[in-house]
Motif scaffolding. Structure first.
Motif, mmCIF file in Angstrom:
data_model
loop_
_atom_site.group_PDB
_atom_site.id
_atom_site.type_symbol
_atom_site.label_atom_id
_atom_site.label_comp_id
_atom_site.label_asym_id
_atom_site.label_seq_id
_atom_site.Cartn_x
_atom_site.Cartn_y
_atom_site.Cartn_z
ATOM 1 N N UNK A 72 42.296 32.244 45.111
ATOM 2 C CA UNK A 72 41.283 31.212 44.911
ATOM 3 C C UNK A 72 40.609 31.469 43.558
ATOM 4 N N UNK A 73 39.939 30.445 43.063
ATOM 5 C CA UNK A 73 39.292 30.583 41.754
ATOM 6 C C UNK A 73 38.232 31.681 41.814
ATOM 7 N N UNK A 74 37.512 31.741 42.915
ATOM 8 C CA UNK A 74 36.486 32.782 43.062
ATOM 9 C C UNK A 74 37.116 34.165 43.131
ATOM 10 N N UNK A 75 38.207 34.280 43.910
ATOM 11 C CA UNK A 75 38.864 35.588 44.053
ATOM 12 C C UNK A 75 39.239 36.157 42.691
ATOM 13 N N UNK A 76 39.828 35.317 41.845
ATOM 14 C CA UNK A 76 40.294 35.856 40.567
ATOM 15 C C UNK A 76 39.137 36.140 39.605
ATOM 16 N N UNK A 77 38.147 35.283 39.621
ATOM 17 C CA UNK A 77 37.002 35.544 38.742
ATOM 18 C C UNK A 77 36.279 36.811 39.192
ATOM 19 N N UNK A 78 36.151 36.944 40.499
ATOM 20 C CA UNK A 78 35.471 38.096 41.085
ATOM 21 C C UNK A 78 36.217 39.392 40.773
ATOM 22 N N UNK A 79 37.540 39.328 40.889
ATOM 23 C CA UNK A 79 38.372 40.510 40.635
ATOM 24 C C UNK A 79 38.168 41.014 39.213
ATOM 25 N N UNK A 80 38.264 40.110 38.265
ATOM 26 C CA UNK A 80 38.142 40.509 36.856
ATOM 27 C C UNK A 80 36.694 40.898 36.536
ATOM 28 N N UNK A 81 35.743 40.180 37.137
ATOM 29 C CA UNK A 81 34.327 40.487 36.881
ATOM 30 C C UNK A 81 33.978 41.893 37.367
ATOM 31 N N UNK A 82 34.511 42.262 38.530
ATOM 32 C CA UNK A 82 34.230 43.604 39.065
ATOM 33 C C UNK A 82 34.833 44.668 38.151
ATOM 34 N N UNK A 83 35.999 44.375 37.624
ATOM 35 C CA UNK A 83 36.684 45.372 36.785
ATOM 36 C C UNK A 83 35.999 45.547 35.431
ATOM 37 N N UNK A 84 35.491 44.447 34.896
ATOM 38 C CA UNK A 84 34.915 44.509 33.550
ATOM 39 C C UNK A 84 33.386 44.559 33.580
ATOM 40 N N UNK A 85 32.832 44.810 34.769
ATOM 41 C CA UNK A 85 31.374 44.947 34.926
ATOM 42 C C UNK A 85 30.610 43.755 34.352
ATOM 43 N N UNK A 86 31.069 42.565 34.675
ATOM 44 C CA UNK A 86 30.381 41.360 34.209
ATOM 45 C C UNK A 86 29.033 41.242 34.928
ATOM 46 N N UNK A 87 27.934 41.189 34.178
ATOM 47 C CA UNK A 87 26.624 41.160 34.833
ATOM 48 C C UNK A 87 26.237 39.781 35.377
ATOM 49 N N UNK A 88 26.857 38.718 34.856
ATOM 50 C CA UNK A 88 26.399 37.390 35.262
ATOM 51 C C UNK A 88 27.576 36.414 35.400
ATOM 52 N N UNK A 89 28.345 36.629 36.446
ATOM 53 C CA UNK A 89 29.506 35.762 36.676
ATOM 54 C C UNK A 89 29.056 34.325 36.945
ATOM 55 N N UNK A 90 27.906 34.197 37.603
ATOM 56 C CA UNK A 90 27.393 32.862 37.930
ATOM 57 C C UNK A 90 27.211 32.002 36.688
ATOM 58 N N UNK A 91 26.749 32.628 35.600
ATOM 59 C CA UNK A 91 26.526 31.870 34.360
ATOM 60 C C UNK A 91 27.858 31.356 33.811
ATOM 61 N N UNK A 92 28.890 32.179 33.902
ATOM 62 C CA UNK A 92 30.214 31.755 33.402
ATOM 63 C C UNK A 92 30.742 30.613 34.266
ATOM 64 N N UNK A 93 30.549 30.766 35.576
ATOM 65 C CA UNK A 93 31.006 29.712 36.502
ATOM 66 C C UNK A 93 30.308 28.396 36.176
ATOM 67 N N UNK A 94 29.027 28.483 35.913
ATOM 68 C CA UNK A 94 28.275 27.254 35.598
ATOM 69 C C UNK A 94 28.670 26.692 34.232
ATOM 70 N N UNK A 95 28.789 27.577 33.251
ATOM 71 C CA UNK A 95 29.144 27.118 31.905
ATOM 72 C C UNK A 95 30.484 26.398 31.910
ATOM 73 N N UNK A 96 31.438 26.942 32.685
ATOM 74 C CA UNK A 96 32.770 26.332 32.717
ATOM 75 C C UNK A 96 32.888 25.286 33.823
ATOM 76 N N UNK A 97 31.772 24.991 34.458
ATOM 77 C CA UNK A 97 31.726 23.898 35.428
ATOM 78 C C UNK A 97 32.737 24.110 36.565
ATOM 79 N N UNK A 98 32.680 25.292 37.181
ATOM 80 C CA UNK A 98 33.667 25.624 38.209
ATOM 81 C C UNK A 98 33.059 25.796 39.603
ATOM 82 N N UNK A 99 31.756 25.605 39.709
ATOM 83 C CA UNK A 99 31.095 25.930 40.975
ATOM 84 C C UNK A 99 31.641 25.111 42.155
#
Lengths: 232, 331
Positions: A93-120
């Motif tokens: 799923x789109x969340x699964x993959x974003x979450x996977x990479x975010x956890x690996x790269x210590x992304x502090x604000x995945x929500x902002x990326x999701x909103x910026x790219x209009x994926x919510x």
């Protein structure tokens, strides 16, 4: 941010890139690479991100020679890319993959990326089932994770309509400004490039033809002769 | 075991306690089975079916999580069985210690093989794994190793001591060994399910789906697959050790292509995307071979059955049941 010095990439006897020297990637700017088919744009991108080893020359990133670094090392150092052909994880799923990479790269604000790219609205959709435009945005979102300093995009408008491409470029400009990152874009859509880029580099037959603002490039007789033609 | 896909959980949180309760009930009820079957053919067939089911689970896991078609699972199954038998016969190890060391040897071997084969292309992966198993089969049958391995006759051994509270000699009884096989199947299925649902499992599937993107996302794509391969080898080793203890025998045929093929076909028959499917596939496949064999047409009928499954229910026999269950749930 990136300094390319005398870069040559050869496939056997064929030189895809010959002796290219150029500076790329100023924070907050969109720097586009254009050129006719076979100009070496994708090879140039591949060499920068570590997918192709230079036959000669060096690549500096933040003043450090990264010519021998792995793809993973470059990514962790803040160099991200998206692909000419959408490169996501279709079975997740789109969340699964974003979450996977975010956890690996210590992304502090995945929500902002999701909103910026209009994926919510599509987070729980299996990526393979998403519309192509959404998949392109997921591709870019994957590149944005981990607070990269520079984002390299290989033909982000491929397969998109002119309007979608223009939208994507607007997203990119917004991202580059908001997140203070440099965007380097290889793109065929010359009008979109000239409308939304800060700097343009032109390659032709594997050689560096010119670098300048869109206005300078439009007025460059060599570029007009080799690529733009009289239509420009 | 619950009918949960390896990759995602389609059931709502409200249904988990129900499914967990049903799974626990089935698990506990399984221990009562020998009392009803009183040994004999059916018990023996079920034991063999679950052993094949464990091997099928291994094949299904590596296929679903990593995209590898593992055509040589017999290598780890046979290696663990032989290691256990040799440790008992040649070094006087008690059964439990022999089993533990045999599993460590198998894990190390699977890790080393995995470190090599993960790098190669899919066809080469398949052929190397298959060749390794065949190589092992010939190795243990070498006349010069006969004193240690029993040569082409296989290696008889008499384990001593206790294994999880059961006298090792009693394990030779089909009913007495059942709790060990039953528990091992559940534990392995449960572990595979947990791993598949974990962050590590998602990472494996992401590597399978798009290795290049994973590397460009900063991930190491090599070691996770090596660890998965080693884990699968270890699980196959558990099946091998149990089979050796259950029969007091390790045979070159444990390494054979037939063992690997049976596991692969059982996995495909049951469906590779769940943990229940391969186990069911193992039992059904073992039963079918036995029944068809009794008619004298084992290869013919088994071949026809596999072709029919591949043509009409390519996602395995559990898939239509799962669809029916979902329809029922929505109704």
């Amino acid at each position: 941010m990136i300094r390319v010095e005398n870069l040559t990439v050869a496939y056997g006897a064929f030189k895809a890139l010959t002796d290219i020297s150029v500076d790329l990637g100023r924070r907050g700017q969109v720097h586009s690479i254009i050129g006719p088919n076979g100009a070496g744009k994708s090879t140039f991108m591949d060499a920068i991100v570590g997918k192709r080893r230079p036959s000669a020359g060096r690549i500096f990133y933040k003043d450090r020679d990264i010519s021998g670094d792995s793809i993973q090392r470059r990514r962790k150092d803040g160099m991200a890319r998206s692909f000419q052909k959408t490169s996501i994880f279709p079975g997740l799923t789109i969340l699964e993959q974003l979450d996977l990479v975010a956890a690996h790269l210590n992304e502090p604000d995945l929500g902002a990326i999701i909103d910026t790219m209009d994926l919510r609205e599509v987070l729980h959709l299996e990526a393979a089932r998403a519309a192509y435009g959404v998949q392109r945005r997921v591709d870019v979102a994957l590149g944005l994770i981990g607070m990269p300093d520079i984002l390299l995009l290989d033909e982000p408008g491929a397969g998109l309509s002119a309007e979608e491409t223009a939208n994507l470029f607007r997203h990119l400009r917004k991202l580059a400004a908001e997140r203070d990152i440099a965007a380097v874009v290889v793109e065929h859509d010359v009008e979109a490039v000239f409308a939304l880029s800060d700097v343009v580099t032109v390659l032709d037959l594997g050689r560096h033809l010119a670098t300048g603002t869109p206005a300078e490039i439009r007025a460059n007789p060599q570029v007009v002769a080799a690529y733009l033609g009289t239509a420009a | 075991m619950t009918s949960l896909p390896l990759s995602r959980r389609p059931v709502s949180a409200m249904r988990w306690p129900v499914l967990g309760g049903v799974a626990l009930a089935v698990f506990l009820a399984g221990f009562l089975l020998p009392g009803y079957l009183e040994g004999g053919y059916l018990q023996s067939m079920l034991n063999n079916g679950l052993i094949t089911g464990i091997l099928a689970l291994c094949v299904a896991f590596i296929m679903h999580q990593c995209g590898f078609v593992l055509f040589g699972i017999a290598a780890y199954y046979g290696l663990a069985a032989y290691a256990c038998a040799i440790l008992v016969n040649s070094f006087g190890f008690p059964a439990m210690a022999a089993a533990a060391v045999a599993l460590l040897v198998t894990l190390a071997a699977a890790f080393l093989v995995g470190a090599i084969v993960i790098r190669v292309k899919p066809l080469a992966f398949m052929m190397i794994c298959l060749s390794l198993a065949e190589l092992m089969r010939h190795l243990v049958a070498l006349p010069s190793l006969r004193r240690t391995t029993g040569g082409s006759d296989g290696l008889l051994f008499m384990p001593e001591g206790r294994v999880f509270g059961i006298d090792a000699v009693d394990l030779l009884d089909t009913g007495q060994v059942w709790p060990l096989i039953w528990t091992a199947t559940w534990v392995i299925a449960g572990l595979f399910l947990i791993v598949a649902s974990s962050h590590f499992g998602v990472r494996l599937r992401a590597i399978k789906e798009n290795e290049e993107r994973m590397r460009f996302s900063g991930f190491d794509t090599y070691w996770p697959r090596v660890f998965a391969f080693a884990g699968v080898g270890l699980a196959a080793g558990v099946a091998g050790v149990i089979q050796a203890l259950a029969t007091g025998f390790a045979s070159p045929e444990m390494f054979s292509i037939i063992t690997s093929t049976n596991a692969l076909l059982a996995a495909i028959t049951g469906g590779v995307s769940s943990v229940v499917g391969p186990v069911m596939g193992g039992v059904i496949y073992t039963w079918a071979i036995s029944e068809f064999g009794a008619l004298g047409y084992s290869q013919l009928f088994t071949g026809i059955a596999v072709i029919l499954v591949m043509l009409f229910i390519p996602k395995g026999i559990l898939h239509p049941l799962r669809l029916l269950g979902r329809k029922g749930g929505r109704a």
